[in-house]
Design an enzyme around this catalytic site. Structure first.
Site, PDB file in Angstrom:
ATOM      1  N   CYS A 141      36.969  43.758  45.944  1.00 44.37           N
ATOM      2  CA  CYS A 141      36.307  45.061  45.908  1.00 44.37           C
ATOM      3  C   CYS A 141      37.058  46.016  44.976  1.00 44.37           C
ATOM      4  O   CYS A 141      38.217  45.813  44.660  1.00 44.37           O
ATOM      5  CB  CYS A 141      36.201  45.695  47.283  1.00 44.37           C
ATOM      6  SG  CYS A 141      35.525  44.631  48.551  1.00 44.37           S
ATOM      7  N   ARG A 156      37.848  41.787  39.608  1.00 42.64           N
ATOM      8  CA  ARG A 156      38.326  41.588  40.975  1.00 42.64           C
ATOM      9  C   ARG A 156      37.352  40.774  41.818  1.00 42.64           C
ATOM     10  O   ARG A 156      37.713  40.281  42.889  1.00 42.64           O
ATOM     11  CB  ARG A 156      38.566  42.950  41.646  1.00 42.64           C
ATOM     12  CG  ARG A 156      39.669  43.745  40.994  1.00 42.64           C
ATOM     13  CD  ARG A 156      39.695  45.177  41.465  1.00 42.64           C
ATOM     14  NE  ARG A 156      40.092  45.300  42.852  1.00 42.64           N
ATOM     15  CZ  ARG A 156      41.334  45.522  43.272  1.00 42.64           C
ATOM     16  NH1 ARG A 156      42.292  45.626  42.386  1.00 42.64           N
ATOM     17  NH2 ARG A 156      41.609  45.639  44.544  1.00 42.64           N
ATOM     18  N   TRP A 171      32.617  43.083  47.627  1.00 41.72           N
ATOM     19  CA  TRP A 171      32.665  41.630  47.844  1.00 41.72           C
ATOM     20  C   TRP A 171      32.374  41.411  49.321  1.00 41.72           C
ATOM     21  O   TRP A 171      33.114  41.869  50.184  1.00 41.72           O
ATOM     22  CB  TRP A 171      34.043  41.097  47.471  1.00 41.72           C
ATOM     23  CG  TRP A 171      34.177  39.605  47.444  1.00 41.72           C
ATOM     24  CD1 TRP A 171      33.828  38.760  46.444  1.00 41.72           C
ATOM     25  CD2 TRP A 171      34.729  38.778  48.478  1.00 41.72           C
ATOM     26  NE1 TRP A 171      34.128  37.462  46.775  1.00 41.72           N
ATOM     27  CE2 TRP A 171      34.675  37.446  48.018  1.00 41.72           C
ATOM     28  CE3 TRP A 171      35.250  39.039  49.751  1.00 41.72           C
ATOM     29  CZ2 TRP A 171      35.133  36.382  48.777  1.00 41.72           C
ATOM     30  CZ3 TRP A 171      35.706  37.971  50.507  1.00 41.72           C
ATOM     31  CH2 TRP A 171      35.651  36.660  50.028  1.00 41.72           C
ATOM     32  N   ASN A 231      37.591  49.482  50.885  1.00 40.06           N
ATOM     33  CA  ASN A 231      38.064  48.110  50.712  1.00 40.06           C
ATOM     34  C   ASN A 231      38.751  47.669  52.002  1.00 40.06           C
ATOM     35  O   ASN A 231      39.388  48.480  52.670  1.00 40.06           O
ATOM     36  CB  ASN A 231      39.082  48.009  49.575  1.00 40.06           C
ATOM     37  CG  ASN A 231      38.460  48.215  48.210  1.00 40.06           C
ATOM     38  OD1 ASN A 231      37.245  48.264  48.069  1.00 40.06           O
ATOM     39  ND2 ASN A 231      39.305  48.340  47.199  1.00 40.06           N
ATOM     40  N   GLY A 232      38.656  46.370  52.308  1.00 39.16           N
ATOM     41  CA  GLY A 232      39.374  45.858  53.469  1.00 39.16           C
ATOM     42  C   GLY A 232      38.440  45.393  54.570  1.00 39.16           C
ATOM     43  O   GLY A 232      37.223  45.277  54.395  1.00 39.16           O
ATOM     44  N   GLU A 274      47.269  22.169  40.704  1.00 40.48           N
ATOM     45  CA  GLU A 274      46.810  23.355  39.983  1.00 40.48           C
ATOM     46  C   GLU A 274      45.670  23.011  39.022  1.00 40.48           C
ATOM     47  O   GLU A 274      44.700  23.766  38.892  1.00 40.48           O
ATOM     48  CB  GLU A 274      47.986  23.984  39.228  1.00 40.48           C
ATOM     49  CG  GLU A 274      47.623  25.146  38.335  1.00 40.48           C
ATOM     50  CD  GLU A 274      47.065  26.342  39.079  1.00 40.48           C
ATOM     51  OE1 GLU A 274      46.533  27.246  38.400  1.00 40.48           O
ATOM     52  OE2 GLU A 274      47.143  26.394  40.326  1.00 40.48           O
ATOM     53  N   LYS A 277      41.867  24.608  39.118  1.00 44.11           N
ATOM     54  CA  LYS A 277      41.219  25.260  37.985  1.00 44.11           C
ATOM     55  C   LYS A 277      39.834  24.669  37.736  1.00 44.11           C
ATOM     56  O   LYS A 277      38.871  25.391  37.482  1.00 44.11           O
ATOM     57  CB  LYS A 277      42.069  25.112  36.724  1.00 44.11           C
ATOM     58  CG  LYS A 277      43.270  26.004  36.689  1.00 44.11           C
ATOM     59  CD  LYS A 277      42.871  27.478  36.595  1.00 44.11           C
ATOM     60  CE  LYS A 277      43.968  28.367  37.137  1.00 44.11           C
ATOM     61  NZ  LYS A 277      44.066  28.391  38.596  1.00 44.11           N
ATOM     62  N   GLU A 322      37.331  25.724  40.607  1.00 42.42           N
ATOM     63  CA  GLU A 322      36.975  27.130  40.782  1.00 42.42           C
ATOM     64  C   GLU A 322      36.137  27.689  39.650  1.00 42.42           C
ATOM     65  O   GLU A 322      35.367  28.631  39.868  1.00 42.42           O
ATOM     66  CB  GLU A 322      38.215  27.987  41.025  1.00 42.42           C
ATOM     67  CG  GLU A 322      39.206  28.101  39.908  1.00 42.42           C
ATOM     68  CD  GLU A 322      40.439  28.921  40.323  1.00 42.42           C
ATOM     69  OE1 GLU A 322      40.357  29.696  41.282  1.00 42.42           O
ATOM     70  OE2 GLU A 322      41.483  28.762  39.660  1.00 42.42           O
ATOM     71  N   HIS A 365      46.763   4.549  49.706  1.00 39.44           N
ATOM     72  CA  HIS A 365      46.685   4.929  51.115  1.00 39.44           C
ATOM     73  C   HIS A 365      45.384   5.660  51.433  1.00 39.44           C
ATOM     74  O   HIS A 365      45.317   6.421  52.400  1.00 39.44           O
ATOM     75  CB  HIS A 365      47.886   5.801  51.485  1.00 39.44           C
ATOM     76  CG  HIS A 365      49.186   5.083  51.367  1.00 39.44           C
ATOM     77  ND1 HIS A 365      49.561   4.056  52.201  1.00 39.44           N
ATOM     78  CD2 HIS A 365      50.203   5.230  50.469  1.00 39.44           C
ATOM     79  CE1 HIS A 365      50.744   3.604  51.856  1.00 39.44           C
ATOM     80  NE2 HIS A 365      51.161   4.301  50.798  1.00 39.44           N
ATOM     81  N   LYS A 416      39.501  38.293  42.524  1.00 33.57           N
ATOM     82  CA  LYS A 416      40.806  38.214  41.876  1.00 33.57           C
ATOM     83  C   LYS A 416      41.921  38.654  42.808  1.00 33.57           C
ATOM     84  O   LYS A 416      42.948  37.991  42.929  1.00 33.57           O
ATOM     85  CB  LYS A 416      40.797  39.080  40.611  1.00 33.57           C
ATOM     86  CG  LYS A 416      42.091  39.055  39.822  1.00 33.57           C
ATOM     87  CD  LYS A 416      42.358  37.683  39.248  1.00 33.57           C
ATOM     88  CE  LYS A 416      43.569  37.674  38.344  1.00 33.57           C
ATOM     89  NZ  LYS A 416      43.895  36.320  37.861  1.00 33.57           N
TER      90      LYS A 416
END
Length: 612
Positions: free
Chosen positions: A2, A27, A75, A100-101, A484, A488, A491, A507, A607
């Protein structure tokens, strides 16, 4: 997550608010809205689902202006992405709020307010705050006092700005767990959740601290602490320029930030290394004495930063000869961790406002770690202000949601930490230190060389574009690099990707391997390269398609089932993880571009994750 922008000025604030929202798009959000005081003394509100440009189009149909206003990108947490759930929220057309929150006790408060006669138009927790403040305002008659009494009842994390049509030249803001920055002007003041939103209008900022409530007017501002006392918070001048968050000639922010990595890493190392040693002051004046007595390290982080911590474990254990544990912050904070004596607590975050990481730091300080260290990219962040020691990564603004330069600068910072701990504990000699420092100083040039693989990686991406799944393999410190790389790819391209330690193939994961499953493997020239070769033969025997990133002279050759990308040999263990990260970033980027996804703002992601 947000974004908040607000302003009170002697000019029309609408252009400032819209530009601020555009600068906060990175964001992550699903709707946007704006409210301003018009010439009739009424709150005029416009909201839209989707991008900020949708809001701009809606405003073109009903233009309005004002000398004070608030704006927001949302968001979704409580309530689906929809216009009626978008911010700002209003209470009886007299009060508007952006937030926000997450408010954890919103249901109990909602029940109270319904009983008091309030009607709810949304499913959000934010509308609860709006009505609660309005209700308090009716009792006490003052907006500042109403906000202060209301936030004392809120449970959770929040940053909010409130505007009252009966006092249009005053805004009230408060924070608990989410960042708020005040922008200072001449005859105007601003509020935002990130300095990036305000760089076109000011370089002077004040960062609110936990529990602060502030009253903002054109000419004045007052800040109050948790107890209601007036407090002074330091003014800081940002060194960022307004164009620091511009895309320039690059197609996407992510591509720009990938190519900024040589400079970002060089900046992170600068002034901390001489020709042959790490400067004692790199981690602050208290660090050297604290590091001498460290008997173990506990690293906490989330997402990409967690992968950086996993890589650091190999380096710290090798150079400092102390045990290292690495945990996801959201898991650490909800268990009862045992804190051995004389352990260093390290928290890693790009933004310094990641809710779980920040909560873990506060928990660690209560539990008695010998020292706390924050590795972060934002000097004014809560994490930096609250940790005992800090090391800034100097990556500069990172707009793309998928972290690139923040990750490699974290690797550079953590490599210096491993070296500092090894020195303090007398585990490395001056000669070894000199060699390791020379290795670190070569890293920017190594990254520059890896960026030259861009063209062949663009062609290689065509092999992955139609796949639904992919496996990444690595051993040793290359295993978290593989993690990583998988993150990438998933996402930004939405291809399901997973990473495994190569020795784990037999395994379970080997059951997934067939001619439709691409396997991306990392094979530097180290003591494990022959082990990985044997693991890849298991894949080859089952018809798997191999994409191998191998060091020169390791003996891998391309054939009808294998594609080989050559990286330099003889690269230090300290810098190898960062080097092998670069082609994985570029590969994921080009796959995402070919698939037509929103590279910089992938779906469902934000973000800055300032909520749990």
């Amino acid at each position: 997550m947000c974004g908040i922008v607000a302003a009170v000025a002697q000019r029309n604030v609408m252009p400032v608010l819209i530009e601020g929202l555009r600068r906060l798009e990175y964001r992550g959000y699903d709707s946007a809205g704006i409210a301003a005081m018009n010439g009739s003394g009424e709150i005029q509100r416009t909201r839209a689902v989707g991008k900020v440009e949708n809001l701009v189009e809606a405003l073109n149909g009903q233009p309005h202006e004002g000398l004070s206003g608030i704006a927001h990108t949302r968001w979704a947490t409580h309530g689906v992405p929809a216009e009626h759930n978008a911010h700002p929220h209003c209470s009886r057309d007299e009060l508007a709020i952006v937030h926000n929150g997450i408010i954890e006790n919103h249901q109990a408060l909602r029940a109270e307010l319904i009983e008091a006669g309030y009607h709810f138009d949304s499913e959000t927790d934010t509308e609860v705050i709006a009505h609660a403040i309005h209700h308090k305002m009716a009792q006490c008659g003052d907006l500042l006092e109403a906000v202060r009494e209301t936030v004392n009842r809120l449970e959770g994390a929040f940053a909010l700005v409130v505007m009252d049509r009966r006092d249009p030249e005053r805004l009230i803001t408060a924070r608990q767990g989410c960042p708020v920055v005040l922008g200072l002007g001449i005859g105007e003041h601003f509020i935002a959740s990130d300095v990036a939103a305000l760089l076109p209008v000011t370089r002077r900022f004040i960062f609110l601290e936990e529990g602060d409530v502030a009253e903002i007017r054109r000419e004045t501002l007052k800040i109050f602490d948790l107890d209601g006392n007036t407090v002074e918070r330091p003014e800081k001048e940002s060194q960022l320029s307004a164009d620091a968050v511009e895309r320039g000639d690059y197609r996407h922010y992510m591509l720009k930030e990938i190519h900024e990595q040589p400079r970002a890493v060089a900046d992170t190392l600068a002034e901390r290394l001489t020709e042959d040693r790490l400067l004692a002051a790199a981690f602050g004046p208290k660090a050297e004495a604290a590091f001498e007595n460290i008997k173990g390290v506990h690293i906490i982080a989330c997402g990409t930063s967690y992968h950086a911590g996993l890589i650091a474990r190999y380096q710290i254990e090798q150079l400092a000869n102390v045990p290292v544990s690495v945990e996801i912050a959201s898991e650490y904070r909800y268990r009862n961790p045992v804190v051995p004596k004389d352990h260093l607590f390290v928290c890693i975050s790009q933004s310094g406002e990641t809710a779980d990481t920040l909560a873990a730091l506060r928990m660690a300080k209560e539990r008695g770690y010998r020292e706390t260290l924050a590795i972060c990219n934002v000097p004014e962040s809560s994490l930096v202000r609250e940790a005992g020691l800090t090391l800034m990564t100097r990556a500069g603004p990172e707009i793309g949601v998928a972290s690139t330069k923040a990750f490699t600068t974290q690797l550079a910072a953590l490599a210096m930490l491993a070296l500092a701990l090894g020195k303090a504990r007398e585990q490395i000699s001056p000669e070894q230190e000199a060699e390791l420092v020379r290795d670190l100083r070569q890293l920017p040039a190594q990254i520059e060389a890896a960026l030259d693989l861009d063209a062949p990686l663009k062609r290689l991406a065509e092999l992955l574009v139609d796949n639904r799944h992919a496996l990444f393999l690595g051993r040793g410190a290359q295993y978290p690099v593989a993690m990583e790389g998988a993150l990438k790819l998933k996402e930004i391209s939405y291809i399901h990707a997973e990473a495994y330690a190569a020795g784990e193939l037999k395994h379970g994961p080997l059951a997934l391997v067939d001619e439709h499953m691409p396997i991306i493997a990392l094979v530097p020239d180290d003591e494990l390269s022959e082990k990985v070769r044997s693991n890849l033969e298991e894949v080859r025997a089952r018809g798997g398609r191999l994409i191998i990133f191998a060091a020169e002279d390791t003996g891998f050759e391309a054939d009808e089932h294998s594609h080989v990308m050559i990286l330099p040999r003889g690269v230090s263990k300290l810098t190898r993880p960062a080097l092998y990260t670069i082609p994985l970033q570029l590969l994921s980027y080009h796959v995402a571009v070919l698939r037509g996804t929103d590279v910089d703002k992938p779906r469902n992601l934000a973000k800055s994750v300032t909520v749990e």
